[in-house]
Design a protein around this motif. Structure first.
Motif, mmCIF file in Angstrom:
data_model
loop_
_atom_site.group_PDB
_atom_site.id
_atom_site.type_symbol
_atom_site.label_atom_id
_atom_site.label_comp_id
_atom_site.label_asym_id
_atom_site.label_seq_id
_atom_site.Cartn_x
_atom_site.Cartn_y
_atom_site.Cartn_z
ATOM 1 N N ARG A 1 0.840 -1.210 0.000
ATOM 2 C CA ARG A 1 0.000 0.000 0.000
ATOM 3 C C ARG A 1 0.876 1.262 0.000
ATOM 4 N NH1 ARG A 1 -3.347 -2.299 3.708
ATOM 5 N NH2 ARG A 1 -2.575 -1.023 5.447
ATOM 6 N N LEU A 2 1.924 1.166 0.853
ATOM 7 C CA LEU A 2 2.836 2.308 0.964
ATOM 8 C C LEU A 2 3.466 2.644 -0.394
ATOM 9 C CD1 LEU A 2 4.005 4.106 3.255
ATOM 10 C CD2 LEU A 2 5.940 2.557 3.343
ATOM 11 N N PRO B 1 -3.693 1.698 12.995
ATOM 12 C CA PRO B 1 -4.753 1.106 12.174
ATOM 13 C C PRO B 1 -4.237 0.648 10.814
ATOM 14 C CG PRO B 1 -4.965 3.491 12.223
ATOM 15 C CD PRO B 1 -3.711 3.176 12.938
ATOM 16 N N GLY B 2 -2.933 0.693 10.619
ATOM 17 C CA GLY B 2 -2.380 0.158 9.376
ATOM 18 C C GLY B 2 -2.412 1.137 8.229
ATOM 19 N N GLY B 3 -2.593 2.417 8.529
ATOM 20 C CA GLY B 3 -2.591 3.415 7.448
ATOM 21 C C GLY B 3 -1.168 3.754 7.045
ATOM 22 N N THR B 4 -1.045 4.370 5.868
ATOM 23 C CA THR B 4 0.288 4.723 5.384
ATOM 24 C C THR B 4 0.650 6.157 5.774
ATOM 25 O OG1 THR B 4 -0.638 5.537 3.322
ATOM 26 C CG2 THR B 4 0.080 3.233 3.368
ATOM 27 N N GLY B 5 -0.333 6.935 6.192
ATOM 28 C CA GLY B 5 -0.058 8.346 6.497
ATOM 29 C C GLY B 5 0.000 9.202 5.233
ATOM 30 N N LEU B 6 -0.321 8.585 4.073
ATOM 31 C CA LEU B 6 -0.256 9.342 2.804
ATOM 32 C C LEU B 6 -1.643 9.629 2.240
ATOM 33 C CD1 LEU B 6 2.666 7.421 1.066
ATOM 34 C CD2 LEU B 6 2.752 9.702 2.064
ATOM 35 N N GLY B 7 -2.676 8.977 2.841
ATOM 36 C CA GLY B 7 -4.029 9.070 2.289
ATOM 37 C C GLY B 7 -4.493 10.511 2.115
ATOM 38 N N LEU B 8 -4.414 11.298 3.184
ATOM 39 C CA LEU B 8 -4.943 12.663 3.102
ATOM 40 C C LEU B 8 -4.109 13.553 2.167
ATOM 41 C CD1 LEU B 8 -6.173 13.452 6.733
ATOM 42 C CD2 LEU B 8 -7.519 12.966 4.692
ATOM 43 N N PHE C 1 -2.802 16.926 6.524
ATOM 44 C CA PHE C 1 -2.706 16.706 5.073
ATOM 45 C C PHE C 1 -1.258 16.586 4.609
ATOM 46 C CE2 PHE C 1 -6.848 18.665 5.714
ATOM 47 C CZ PHE C 1 -7.659 17.807 5.000
ATOM 48 N N GLU C 2 -0.310 16.740 5.567
ATOM 49 C CA GLU C 2 1.106 16.574 5.195
ATOM 50 C C GLU C 2 1.408 15.093 5.033
ATOM 51 O OE1 GLU C 2 3.591 18.443 8.094
ATOM 52 O OE2 GLU C 2 2.581 20.378 7.844
ATOM 53 N N ARG C 3 2.422 14.815 4.203
ATOM 54 C CA ARG C 3 2.789 13.416 3.960
ATOM 55 C C ARG C 3 3.326 12.778 5.239
ATOM 56 N NH1 ARG C 3 5.219 14.315 -2.153
ATOM 57 N NH2 ARG C 3 3.323 15.394 -2.774
ATOM 58 N N PHE C 4 2.873 11.589 5.550
ATOM 59 C CA PHE C 4 3.296 10.782 6.713
ATOM 60 C C PHE C 4 2.890 11.369 8.051
ATOM 61 C CE2 PHE C 4 6.628 9.695 3.501
ATOM 62 C CZ PHE C 4 6.206 8.391 3.269
ATOM 63 N N TYR C 5 2.101 12.460 8.016
ATOM 64 C CA TYR C 5 1.724 13.028 9.310
ATOM 65 C C TYR C 5 0.584 12.208 9.909
ATOM 66 C CZ TYR C 5 0.980 16.349 13.021
ATOM 67 O OH TYR C 5 0.876 16.922 14.263
ATOM 68 N N ARG C 6 0.805 11.772 11.140
ATOM 69 C CA ARG C 6 -0.262 11.040 11.832
ATOM 70 C C ARG C 6 -0.471 11.683 13.190
ATOM 71 N NH1 ARG C 6 2.917 6.773 10.098
ATOM 72 N NH2 ARG C 6 2.019 5.455 8.462
ATOM 73 N N VAL C 7 -1.704 11.654 13.641
ATOM 74 C CA VAL C 7 -1.961 12.140 15.001
ATOM 75 C C VAL C 7 -1.452 11.044 15.938
ATOM 76 C CG1 VAL C 7 -3.740 12.826 16.629
ATOM 77 C CG2 VAL C 7 -3.946 13.446 14.210
ATOM 78 N N ASP C 8 -0.644 11.455 16.935
ATOM 79 C CA ASP C 8 0.094 10.476 17.751
ATOM 80 C C ASP C 8 -0.766 9.361 18.358
ATOM 81 O OD1 ASP C 8 2.960 12.304 19.013
ATOM 82 O OD2 ASP C 8 2.703 10.915 17.315
ATOM 83 N N LYS C 9 -1.913 9.789 18.945
ATOM 84 C CA LYS C 9 -2.675 8.758 19.652
ATOM 85 C C LYS C 9 -3.252 7.716 18.693
ATOM 86 C CE LYS C 9 -6.769 11.699 20.636
ATOM 87 N NZ LYS C 9 -7.026 12.447 19.597
ATOM 88 N N SER C 10 -3.549 8.130 17.462
ATOM 89 C CA SER C 10 -4.059 7.127 16.524
ATOM 90 C C SER C 10 -2.924 6.209 16.087
ATOM 91 C CB SER C 10 -4.724 7.787 15.327
ATOM 92 O OG SER C 10 -3.792 8.618 14.677
ATOM 93 N N ARG C 11 -1.655 6.749 16.118
ATOM 94 C CA ARG C 11 -0.526 5.907 15.760
ATOM 95 C C ARG C 11 -0.415 4.740 16.760
ATOM 96 N NH1 ARG C 11 5.418 7.974 14.245
ATOM 97 N NH2 ARG C 11 4.325 8.290 12.303
#
Ligand code: ADP
Length: 593
Positions: free
Chosen positions: A418-419, A549-556, A535-545
């Motif tokens: 996916r990544l 949940p298996g996201g790539t952090g690139l979706g948004l 909306f930045e690349r690879f940016y994730r909110v810490d607590k969800s990290r």
């Protein structure tokens, strides 16, 4: 006194002088000629008289010599014939006949033997004298010649000098009249030429005056073919040539100014004395130069120490290394400054070129962060896969454990896939390799197709999707494939982060021709400080990290790209009743039909 008057007066003076000299020369020569002619006539007449008397004496030879009365009558006769006074003088000097004296007076007349003309006549054959006549009481010219005659020895003719002078005056008057007429003619000619030349000189002066006033339009004046014309033409051509060069210079200046104004780079020019000559708009903006003191020392305007060092070096003829600096009162920007000496004919000036490299530096930082992030994101699943593969290869785990390990390996392999897929998509979008293809779509059908695509995930978490379409937004003009991907991403996120059995709402509304799509969930929402960064690349909110949940952090980041391709924008907010809402705004997408 103007040029024409001067010219006229000098021509007149020259003519007068020439005529005066000619007049004096002519009158003296006329005078001497007239004198000579009178003299010659008298000489011829005296010789003739002598000849006549001698002839008469020869014819009467033998007879008694004539009486004094006869002689005086003869003198009167000859005097009348030649128009002069005739005197007969005997050898002893007595006057024996005179046309100007009556017979009675002869005996009382002075003895003439010692008269100079009489003496000279007997010495050289011709006597000449000019003197006051005691007899007639006027100045006379005397010519005497000897004669062979029994009663006399000398015959003398006399002419009053007043006669001679009268004749001469007549000649002189005629000469002066002719000279006067010549002078008047000369004056008229001088006036005519002075006026002509004066007119030309005034014309040339007028053209020169116009040129001096700055009007360099070529003159159509006929300068003439003489030296004056040649000089005027040569000067005119020089002025025209200068005018052309000035025009060229002005054009060059304007071109230079246009180039400098249009440049993104800042340019500053300083003369050899350190006076500021030029600072283009880019330079003024970069260095925040509010009041430009042109022609004053550059330090009055630019007080940046690094720039002062650069300019000092360049003025000394060196080419210093380029320097990076921040403009005054703005540490966030970076400017690259380069200085070089400016070679002119004399000492060096300096040119400073400024380049705003803030964006370049930022892009470089983003690229470096991105590479670090990608490496980091790939390392996590790779480490896991490697660990489990190693555990499996030891062959000590039971079948149950083996299955669990393989499932973990598969999950991480899928994540990597996916990544890589997301990265490739972003790369394509960055390179603008995905052209946009707009079509009108039925909004509800479009949203339903996306929901159907996400259905398995929704069903797994027993979530519901509610769709509302406002009347004005029944149809939207979009690139269906791209907006499908964007909306699917938002729905997957909503499903992922919202709790099970919650409801996800998709709203479509219209504001004029702007379509607004929003996706709302009942999840935990997004911390306020992260809202602008998700909306930045690879940016994730810490607590969800933490929940991973298996996201790539690139979706948004992909969503943002896809919406911006439509010329729209996307933002996130927290709903008052809890949960997150993503709002997509698309301009010119709603149609009222
Ligand atoms: P990911 O693949 O991690 O979901 P995204 O770019 O899609 O990456 O999302 C970036 C981050 O934004 C997520 O890690 C998550 O923390 C936060 N996020 C996205 N959508 C939601 C949502 N609906 N509710 C709460 N947080 C969300």
């Amino acid at each position: 006194m103007n040029f024409q008057t001067k010219l006229f007066l000098s021509a007149l003076a020259a003519a007068s002088l020439a005529l005066a000299v000619a007049g004096v020369r002519f009158s003296t020569s006329m005078r001497s000629q007239a004198n000579a002619r009178i003299d010659e006539t008298l000489v011829a007449e005296v010789r003739l008289a002598a000849e006549l008397l001698e002839q008469g004496a020869r014819q009467n030879s033998g007879s008694t010599p004539p009486s004094i009365a006869a002689l005086d009558a003869e003198a009167d006769r000859i005097g009348t014939l030649v128009g002069a006074r005739v005197t007969f003088i005997a050898a002893d000097g007595r006057v024996v006949g005179d046309s100007a004296e009556p017979l009675d007076n002869l005996s009382s007349m002075e003895n003439h033997a010692s008269r100079p003309e009489v003496v000279a006549a007997h010495q050289s054959g011709l006597g000449r004298a000019q003197r006051w006549s005691a007899t007639l009481n006027i100045e006379m010219l005397y010519i005497a010649a000897p004669v062979q005659h029994p009663a006399m020895a000398t015959v003398r003719l006399a002419l009053p000098l007043t006669d001679v002078r009268h004749q001469l005056r007549t000649v002189l008057t005629a000469t002066l009249t002719a000279l006067g007429l010549a002078l008047v003619g000369g004056a008229v000619i001088a006036l005519f030429f002075a006026r002509r030349i004066g007119h030309r000189v005034r014309g040339i002066a007028g053209v020169a005056q116009r040129y001096r006033g700055g009007d360099l339009t070529p003159s159509h004046l006929d300068y003439g073919d003489d030296e004056l014309g040649t000089v005027a033409r040569a000067l005119d051509e020089s002025v025209q040539e200068l005018g052309r060069r000035l025009e060229e210079l002005a054009r060059d200046r304007a071109r230079m100014k246009a180039i400098l104004t249009g440049m993104i780079e800042g340019v500053i020019v300083v003369d050899p004395q350190g006076r500021l000559q030029l600072a283009n708009e880019a330079a003024q903006e970069m260095l925040r130069l509010d009041d430009l003191a042109l022609a004053r020392h550059y330090l009055e305007t630019i007080r940046h120490p690094a720039i002062a060092d650069l300019i000092t070096d360049a003025l000394a003829g060196q080419t210093p290394e380029s320097v990076q600096l921040s403009p005054p009162r703005d540490a966030s920007r970076t400017i690259m400054a380069r200085a070089a000496p400016m070679a002119t004919t004399g000492p060096n000036g300096a040119v400073l070129v400024l380049h705003d490299i803030t964006d370049l530096k930022r892009a470089d930082q983003v690229r470096r962060d991105f590479v670090a992030n990608v490496s980091h994101e790939l390392r996590t699943p790779l480490t896991a896969i490697r660990g489990y593969v190693e555990a499996l290869s030891e062959g000590e785990s039971d079948p149950e454990e083996t299955r669990r390990f393989l499932a973990i390996i598969l999950r991480h392999a899928l994540l990597m896939e996916r990544l890589v897929k997301d990265l490739l998509r972003l790369a394509r979008l960055d390179a603008r390799q995905e052209p946009i293809d707009i079509a009108a779509c039925d909004t509800r059908a479009f949203v339903q197709s996306v929901v159907a695509d996400v259905a398995p995930a929704l069903e797994a978490r027993q979530q519901r999707v509610e769709i509302t379409v406002a009347p004005g937004a029944a149809t939207i003009r979009i690139d269906p494939a791209k907006l499908h991907d964007a909306l699917r991403n938002l729905l997957v996120n909503a499903s992922t982060y919202a709790p099970e059995r919650s409801t996800v709402t998709v709203d479509a509304a219209a504001d004029g021709d702007t379509a607004v799509l929003s996706v709302s969930d009942e999840g935990p929402g997004i911390p306020e400080e992260d809202l602008s960064r998700i909306f930045e690349r690879f940016y994730r909110v810490d607590k969800s990290r933490g929940r991973d949940p298996g996201g790539t952090g690139l979706g948004l980041a992909i969503v943002k790209h896809l919406i911006e391709l439509h010329g729209g924008n996307v933002r996130a907010e927290n709903r008052r009743e809890g949960g997150a809402r993503f709002i997509v705004t698309l301009k010119h997408a709603a149609s009222r039909t």
